[in-house]
Design a protein around this motif. Structure first.
Motif, PDB file in Angstrom:
ATOM      1  N   PHE A  61       7.274  -7.467  -2.244  1.00 55.63           N
ATOM      2  CA  PHE A  61       7.134  -8.364  -1.101  1.00 55.63           C
ATOM      3  C   PHE A  61       6.031  -7.886  -0.156  1.00 55.63           C
ATOM      4  O   PHE A  61       5.135  -8.650   0.214  1.00 55.63           O
ATOM      5  N   VAL A  62       6.081  -6.629   0.245  1.00 54.59           N
ATOM      6  CA  VAL A  62       5.123  -6.129   1.230  1.00 54.59           C
ATOM      7  C   VAL A  62       3.712  -6.093   0.660  1.00 54.59           C
ATOM      8  O   VAL A  62       2.756  -6.433   1.350  1.00 54.59           O
ATOM      9  N   ARG A  63       3.574  -5.724  -0.607  1.00 53.94           N
ATOM     10  CA  ARG A  63       2.224  -5.675  -1.184  1.00 53.94           C
ATOM     11  C   ARG A  63       1.607  -7.069  -1.283  1.00 53.94           C
ATOM     12  O   ARG A  63       0.386  -7.204  -1.395  1.00 53.94           O
ATOM     13  N   GLY A  64       2.435  -8.095  -1.234  1.00 52.71           N
ATOM     14  CA  GLY A  64       1.920  -9.460  -1.309  1.00 52.71           C
ATOM     15  C   GLY A  64       1.578 -10.071   0.036  1.00 52.71           C
ATOM     16  O   GLY A  64       1.056 -11.196   0.089  1.00 52.71           O
ATOM     17  N   LEU A  65       1.838  -9.368   1.123  1.00 52.31           N
ATOM     18  CA  LEU A  65       1.545  -9.900   2.455  1.00 52.31           C
ATOM     19  C   LEU A  65       0.048  -9.772   2.766  1.00 52.31           C
ATOM     20  O   LEU A  65      -0.535  -8.701   2.614  1.00 52.31           O
ATOM     21  N   SER A  66      -0.538 -10.857   3.180  1.00 51.19           N
ATOM     22  CA  SER A  66      -1.956 -10.838   3.518  1.00 51.19           C
ATOM     23  C   SER A  66      -2.220 -11.844   4.639  1.00 51.19           C
ATOM     24  O   SER A  66      -1.973 -13.045   4.461  1.00 51.19           O
ATOM     25  N   PRO A  67      -2.672 -11.361   5.785  1.00 48.30           N
ATOM     26  CA  PRO A  67      -2.927  -9.953   6.103  1.00 48.30           C
ATOM     27  C   PRO A  67      -1.619  -9.199   6.352  1.00 48.30           C
ATOM     28  O   PRO A  67      -0.587  -9.811   6.622  1.00 48.30           O
ATOM     29  N   LEU A  68      -1.698  -7.886   6.279  1.00 50.30           N
ATOM     30  CA  LEU A  68      -0.518  -7.084   6.578  1.00 50.30           C
ATOM     31  C   LEU A  68      -0.176  -7.202   8.056  1.00 50.30           C
ATOM     32  O   LEU A  68      -1.061  -7.083   8.909  1.00 50.30           O
ATOM     33  N   PRO A  69       1.086  -7.428   8.395  1.00 48.75           N
ATOM     34  CA  PRO A  69       1.467  -7.470   9.809  1.00 48.75           C
ATOM     35  C   PRO A  69       1.535  -6.060  10.382  1.00 48.75           C
ATOM     36  O   PRO A  69       1.559  -5.074   9.636  1.00 48.75           O
ATOM     37  N   GLU A  70       1.562  -5.971  11.683  1.00 51.53           N
ATOM     38  CA  GLU A  70       1.710  -4.663  12.314  1.00 51.53           C
ATOM     39  C   GLU A  70       3.154  -4.186  12.260  1.00 51.53           C
ATOM     40  O   GLU A  70       3.411  -2.978  12.240  1.00 51.53           O
ATOM     41  N   ARG A  71       4.108  -5.149  12.205  1.00 53.18           N
ATOM     42  CA  ARG A  71       5.515  -4.766  12.288  1.00 53.18           C
ATOM     43  C   ARG A  71       6.359  -5.773  11.536  1.00 53.18           C
ATOM     44  O   ARG A  71       6.043  -6.960  11.485  1.00 53.18           O
ATOM     45  N   LEU A  72       7.452  -5.305  10.956  1.00 54.88           N
ATOM     46  CA  LEU A  72       8.432  -6.150  10.287  1.00 54.88           C
ATOM     47  C   LEU A  72       9.815  -5.844  10.836  1.00 54.88           C
ATOM     48  O   LEU A  72      10.123  -4.691  11.154  1.00 54.88           O
ATOM     49  N   VAL A  73      10.639  -6.871  10.922  1.00 52.69           N
ATOM     50  CA  VAL A  73      12.021  -6.722  11.381  1.00 52.69           C
ATOM     51  C   VAL A  73      12.952  -7.241  10.297  1.00 52.69           C
ATOM     52  O   VAL A  73      12.695  -8.289   9.692  1.00 52.69           O
ATOM     53  N   THR A  74      14.035  -6.513  10.044  1.00 54.77           N
ATOM     54  CA  THR A  74      15.013  -6.958   9.058  1.00 54.77           C
ATOM     55  C   THR A  74      16.402  -6.546   9.494  1.00 54.77           C
ATOM     56  O   THR A  74      16.591  -5.878  10.512  1.00 54.77           O
TER      57      THR A  74
END
Length: 248
Positions: A61-74
């Motif tokens: 999931f994270v490697r597919g994020l473009s652009p990469l966000p500065e922060r993720l919440v879960t």
């Protein structure tokens, strides 16, 4: 229209996710098989830095994020949070995890050790999710929900790619059922690569929301979820997961 997981994405996950989560041991468990009168293949998903399969889906999931966000919440009972913290840390992304007030303290400590900021809020995972959603909305940050994001289920499906390399046909595969991501990914791959294999999801008797929802083909929440298996203690099912599971 039923949402379906992507077979090409599952195959790509099997090739591309962090090698620490790939090629886990799978072997015939002869004593158990003899006791039950069947042949059993075990796949061991605990020999990795987070001690669970969750790193497969979070890394994909994270490697597919473009652009990469500065922060993720879960929100997490512990394993998914560790997986997201691992994947986020590797890419310089901050990670915040909401867990229930009674969450496993060892898992909480491990999430923090992996760099996550952990907030304890709510009586169970589903209440922790509500706190996480509200926090993410206030902060303008993406909320990542295990079971909702197709890439997470597709990453988990890489397990099935490896199982299908077993030299003999597999009659049935038994998969834990929590929010549905693992069952969705594994079931989608087997349905295509080995349609004769029966895919069986198993949930805890005290946390039957997804099982009831699948049978009724509609979302059925329960008032509580009681099981020692905290990773599959789901009280409120996820619509997207129910959608892609309908095609398995």
């Amino acid at each position: 229209m039923t949402q379906q997981l992507n077979l090409d994405a599952i195959a790509r996950a099997a090739r591309e996710i962090d090698p620490v989560f790939r090629r886990t041991p799978q072997f015939e468990a002869e004593p158990l098989g003899q006791a039950l009168g069947v042949r059993i293949v075990l796949k061991v998903e605990t020999i990795n830095p987070i001690r669970s399969f969750k790193g497969r889906g979070t890394d994909f999931f994270v490697r597919g994020l473009s652009p990469l966000p500065e922060r993720l919440v879960t929100a997490s009972a512990g394993n998914f949070g560790q997986g997201l913290a691992w994947a986020a840390r590797r890419r310089g992304v901050a990670c915040e995890v909401f867990a229930a007030e009674n969450a496993n303290r060892l898992k909480v400590a491990r999430m923090r050790a992996l760099g996550a900021v952990v907030h304890l809020a709510g009586r169970d995972l589903d209440e922790a999710k509500e706190h996480a959603r509200a926090h993410a909305a206030r902060e303008g940050v993406a909320f990542v929900e295990d079971g909702r994001e197709s890439a997470i289920a597709e990453g988990a499906g890489s397990i099935a790619c490896e199982l299908c390399e077993w030299p003999e046909p597999i009659g049935a595969v038994i998969v834990p059922l929590g929010n549905g991501a693992l069952l969705g990914g594994v079931g989608t791959w087997f349905k295509s690569a080995s349609p004769q294999t029966r895919v069986i999801g198993v949930c805890a008797a005290g946390a039957p929301s997804m099982e009831r929802s699948l049978r009724a083909r509609r979302l059925i929440a329960t008032e509580s979820a009681h099981t020692i298996a905290d990773g599959i203690a789901v009280r409120v099912p996820i619509a997207e997961a129910l959608d892609y599971l309908a095609g398995v």
